[in-house]
Design an enzyme around this catalytic site. Structure first.
Site, short mmCIF file in Angstrom:
data_model
loop_
_atom_site.label_atom_id
_atom_site.label_comp_id
_atom_site.label_asym_id
_atom_site.label_seq_id
_atom_site.Cartn_x
_atom_site.Cartn_y
_atom_site.Cartn_z
N CYS A 174 0.86 -1.18 0.00
CA CYS A 174 0.00 0.00 0.00
C CYS A 174 0.90 1.24 0.00
O CYS A 174 1.70 1.41 0.93
CB CYS A 174 -0.90 0.00 1.23
SG CYS A 174 -1.98 1.44 1.24
N GLY A 175 0.74 2.05 -1.02
CA GLY A 175 1.61 3.22 -1.16
C GLY A 175 1.21 4.35 -0.23
O GLY A 175 2.06 4.92 0.47
N HIS A 176 -0.09 4.67 -0.19
CA HIS A 176 -0.49 5.76 0.71
C HIS A 176 -0.21 5.33 2.15
O HIS A 176 0.16 6.15 3.00
CB HIS A 176 -1.96 6.15 0.52
CG HIS A 176 -2.90 5.41 1.41
ND1 HIS A 176 -3.55 4.25 1.06
CD2 HIS A 176 -3.27 5.65 2.70
CE1 HIS A 176 -4.28 3.82 2.07
NE2 HIS A 176 -4.14 4.65 3.08
N HIS A 181 -7.79 -4.22 -8.12
CA HIS A 181 -7.85 -2.76 -8.12
C HIS A 181 -8.15 -2.30 -9.55
O HIS A 181 -7.46 -2.74 -10.49
CB HIS A 181 -6.53 -2.14 -7.68
CG HIS A 181 -6.21 -2.32 -6.23
ND1 HIS A 181 -5.83 -3.53 -5.70
CD2 HIS A 181 -6.21 -1.45 -5.19
CE1 HIS A 181 -5.61 -3.38 -4.39
NE2 HIS A 181 -5.84 -2.13 -4.06
N ASP A 213 -10.23 4.93 -3.42
CA ASP A 213 -9.07 5.55 -2.79
C ASP A 213 -9.20 7.07 -2.86
O ASP A 213 -9.36 7.63 -3.95
CB ASP A 213 -7.80 5.08 -3.52
CG ASP A 213 -6.55 5.33 -2.70
OD1 ASP A 213 -6.54 6.28 -1.91
OD2 ASP A 213 -5.58 4.56 -2.87
N CYS A 258 -3.42 6.90 -4.87
CA CYS A 258 -3.07 5.47 -4.77
C CYS A 258 -1.60 5.25 -5.17
O CYS A 258 -1.24 5.33 -6.35
CB CYS A 258 -3.99 4.61 -5.64
SG CYS A 258 -3.80 2.85 -5.30
N GLY A 259 -0.79 4.91 -4.17
CA GLY A 259 0.64 4.74 -4.42
C GLY A 259 0.96 3.56 -5.31
O GLY A 259 1.79 3.66 -6.23
N THR A 260 0.29 2.43 -5.07
CA THR A 260 0.56 1.28 -5.93
C THR A 260 -0.08 1.49 -7.31
O THR A 260 0.46 1.07 -8.33
CB THR A 260 0.08 -0.03 -5.28
OG1 THR A 260 -1.29 0.11 -4.87
CG2 THR A 260 0.92 -0.40 -4.07
O1 PYC Z 1 -1.94 3.76 -1.98
O2 PYC Z 1 -1.30 1.81 -2.79
C1 PYC Z 1 -2.12 2.54 -2.25
C2 PYC Z 1 -3.43 1.96 -1.88
C3 PYC Z 1 -3.88 0.70 -2.11
C4 PYC Z 1 -5.15 0.62 -1.57
C5 PYC Z 1 -5.46 1.83 -1.03
N1 PYC Z 1 -4.38 2.65 -1.21
#
Ligand code: PYC
Length: 335
Positions: free
Chosen positions: A94-96, A228, A254, A258-260
């Site tokens: 999870c990036g965030h 996703h 999100d 979303c980081g990923t």
């Molecule tokens: O930021 O990768 C992210 C992420 C994945 C699910 C919610 N946020």
């Protein structure tokens, strides 16, 4: 779930990253034992699902919260191991949440300004923490698995998108390519892009795509479930390159870019020759919050770097009262 957790207290720190919440479990988490981070993720999923639900689901949480359980890292170069989870189960990465974890550990005085590593279920990630609210992280190697994949979606017809890995599996669709019947979302109407007023429509579209992928057996590498869905439109602010809407596995969207998901987008741009090392991609969320993304190549593999900010919102103790019929949370309807 092990009885030892019933009636226990769980200390958490809440934060949000560009509007998307992260709840880091500081004390009171189950011991996941030894083994790789991926093994511990399986143990968490199979043996401690009630704990997951108690921490993130209603009545203490909501479908939107992403939890982060910290543990001893396997890789000794890391300051902590972390397993991310949401309203329906464990995430891979999870990036965030990585940005939220960095700011949380900084808030606790457990890390200072500088470079640190976290061990995740998909491998170590490196963060640069600015000592306040800013974190950049280098994600795991991200790549596109399939370009221009068509899927027949009920109510939408043929939808074309790319499948990419950014630490989770994504199906990325240009909103402008969606059918004219979804005009508000395809061309953005009067505002030029989609926004919070379009959440129901966007969620419906993304959920239909997700179901169609599943029904048609379309997966990422090694049968990885594409859980996703990422829709792209024009940015609301011309300083940015794109706006996205990301629907997560438990049907919550999100609030951050979303980081990923941004990593998956960077992989597609990189492989299309539209983003080179040194370029900066400004990815805007449905709220207008922004992650800056860039890439570098190591050993022929693209490594994304994402920069964002997080703010602490609570330092709290969750109480799992044995007399509470909902002490282990209310199960989400979207598993
Ligand atoms: O930021 O990768 C992210 C992420 C994945 C699910 C919610 N946020």
């Amino acid at each position: 779930m092990s009885e030892s957790f019933v009636g226990s207290r769980v200390r958490v720190i809440d934060s949000h990253t560009g509007g998307e919440p992260t709840r880091v479990v500081i004390e009171g988490a189950p011991d996941l034992g030894s083994g790789s981070m991926a093994d511990r993720r399986i143990r968490f999923r199979d043996l401690f699902d009630s704990f997951r639900s108690a921490v993130v689901n209603e009545p203490r949480g909501s479908d939107v919260i992403v939890g982060a359980l910290i543990c001893e890292p396997v890789d000794p170069s890391c300051v902590a191991g972390v397993l991310f989870f949401n309203n329906v189960g464990p995430l891979w990465m999870c990036g965030h949440g990585t940005i939220g974890l960095g700011v949380t550990l900084g808030h606790l005085g457990r890390i200072g300004k500088g470079t640190h590593r976290f061990d995740t279920a998909v491998g170590p990630v490196t963060i640069d923490y600015d000592g306040a609210n800013g974190v950049s992280f280098e994600n795991v190697h991200s790549y596109r698995f399939a370009k221009n994949m068509s899927v027949d979606v009920e109510g939408l017809g043929m939808v074309v998108g790319d499948i990419a890995w950014g630490g989770n599996w994504f199906f990325l669709v240009d909103a402008a390519s969606l059918p004219a019947s979804r005009r508000r979302v395809t061309d953005g109407g009067a505002t030029g892009t989609f926004g919070l007023g379009d959440i129901e429509e966007l969620t419906d579209i993304a959920w239909r795509i997700r179901q169609a992928l599943e029904q048609n057996g379309i997966t990422g590498a090694d049968g990885g479930e594409i859980d996703h869905i990422e829709l792209f439109g024009l940015p609301g602010d011309p300083k940015n390159h794109s706006r996205n809407f990301v629907l997560c596995p438990g049907r919550a969207y999100d609030r951050s870019p979303c980081g990923t998901g941004t990593s998956a987008k960077l992989a597609c741009l990189f492989e299309d020759g539209k983003l080179k090392p040194g370029d900066v991609w400004r990815q805007e969320s449905i709220l207008g919050s922004v992650f800056e993304g860039s890439v570098r190549v190591e050993g022929g593999k693209m490594i994304p770097r994402i920069t964002g900010t997080a703010h602490i919102t609570a330092d709290a103790t969750l109480i799992l009262d044995p007399s509470d019929p909902f002490r282990m949370g209310i199960r989400s309807q979207h598993s």
